[in-house]
Motif scaffolding. Structure first.
Motif: not given
Length: 421
Positions: A58, A62, A65-66, A69, A161-162, A165-166, A169
């Motif tokens: 990653r 990113e 940003r994570a 978040s 967003e979560d 993102e998950q 990932s």
């Protein structure tokens, strides 16, 4: 029908291409030694790990940003999860909050005041959510305070967003795992190919090398046999011319001797001509001895008392197998380079015997020996004999040249003892 044939041709072409690729890879892996293969496997795994880190790690943006978040989710007053919506206000509003005033101190006893009528309480402004159901019953409108609305919007944005993102990932992790598994399977496939197919490929390579060596040996043998046939078909012109000139001279001065030399020449030609027409690579020792005897009879008429011949060939060995024209080549070398150039001449001895299951044929002369005439056993005739013996019998046969005592040369040929066909 034509479309089906076309698809079958394409499928066959693809299978053929895959087989050629596999065969090329298997051949390459087989040619590698084991330590080179293990070095290649280590380098491949190292390169796979580096590519995995570069392609599927990653980026820093990113990660940042994570983290933002996550901070935003921790600061959110409204949290949306699988169980529902949770509202945890960071600061409770003071308006509309029910506060209990402190109890006033009791006043001293006073005369009872007349009771006044109770005034109705004015309701406080609404600060709690209210639901409005429209008459048609199809929709419900929930009125929320502005603070809750803002928190709910932020919570929904963070939840989206979560989830994204998950998902990303998870895809990165799966792709990274698949990539590394592919590298491991590739190395294991090469290992299995080398272990299982390596023996077959090595056998095929050794077979190809053996076939190539056999073809080269066959070509060398054919070349040697061609040279031998040329040698068998060749009667030295000078020898014939000198013999005929001697016959012509003796006819004038000694007709009986000329007649004897003519008979010897005819006998020699009768012995040589069958060898000229025969392409056999092995003949009988008796046949070779007869041809050499006729040859020496002619030479003895020319050299007269200067040449003495001793022949020790047992009758039981006349049927032994022996390569053609080798004995005459040894006799010619002994006469030309040993006895003919010696003024008083000498003795030529030919003998045959069996020693350790080998036929040994020896030609001995007491001529001038090595050094006087340039011949040390490495001339074209003797070298041809060595090459032919090696092609016919390998290491089991050979030509040995040594000095004789007190003078002269000993030439000996050894071949496996067997009967001629």
């Amino acid at each position: 029908m034509q479309a089906r044939n076309t698809s079958q041709n394409h499928f066959s072409s693809v299978l053929s291409w895959l087989y050629r690729c596999f065969d090329a890879v298997a051949t390459w892996v087989t040619q590698l030694s084991w330590w080179k293969f293990f070095l290649f496997a280590i380098l491949t795994l190292t390169a796979g790990a580096i590519l995995q880190e570069e392609l599927f790690s990653r980026p820093a943006e990113e990660e940042a940003r994570a983290e933002r978040s996550q901070d935003k989710r921790s600061d959110a007053a409204i949290l949306i999860d699988e169980s529902g919506i949770h509202f945890n206000p960071r600061s409770r509003p003071k308006s509309g909050a029910s506060s209990v005033p402190p109890e006033a101190p009791e006043a001293p006893d006073a005369p009872d005041a007349p009771e006044t009528p109770a005034t109705p309480a004015v309701p406080a402004p609404a600060t709690t959510p209210s639901a409005t159901v429209y008459p048609n019953g199809d929709s419900v409108h929930i009125a929320l305070p502005p603070q809750i609305t803002e928190e709910l919007s932020n919570a929904i944005e963070v939840a989206v967003e979560d989830a994204a993102e998950q998902k990303v990932s998870r895809y990165h992790k799966q792709a990274s795992t698949w990539f590394m598994n592919f590298v491991l399977l590739f190395v294991l496939a090469l290992f299995g190919t080398k272990a299982l197919v390596g023996g077959k490929k090595r056998a095929e390579a050794e077979s190809q090398v053996a076939n190539a060596a056999a073809e080269r040996e066959a070509m060398q043998r054919q070349l040697s046999e061609t040279k031998m046939q040329m040698m068998q078909a060749q009667v030295e012109p000078h020898f014939l011319f000198n013999t005929l000139a001697s016959v012509e001279h003796l006819i004038q001065v000694d007709p009986p001797r000329a007649s004897a030399m003519q008979r010897s020449l005819i006998q020699y030609l009768r012995a040589v001509l069958p060898q000229m027409r025969d392409n056999a690579v092995v003949t009988g020792l008796g046949r070779e001895v007869d041809m050499v005897t006729a040859y020496l009879a002619l030479l003895k008429m020319r050299m007269e008392e200067r040449l003495t011949v001793v022949m020790q060939i047992p009758d039981g060995l006349r049927s032994a197998a022996f390569p053609p024209m080798m004995l005459q080549s040894m006799v010619e070398n002994a006469i030309k380079h040993g006895l003919e150039c010696k003024p008083e001449g000498g003795t030529l001895k030919i003998q045959a015997e069996v020693v350790d299951s080998k036929l040994r044929v020896t030609v001995t002369d007491d001529g001038v020996g090595f050094g006087v005439v340039p011949s040390d056993g490495t001339g074209l005739g003797l070298q041809t004999i060595r090459d032919r013996l090696k092609l016919l019998h390998g290491e089991q046969a050979g030509l040995h040249i040594a000095a004789n005592s007190p003078s002269g040369v000993i030439a000996m040929i050894e071949v496996p003892y067997q009967l001629s066909k």
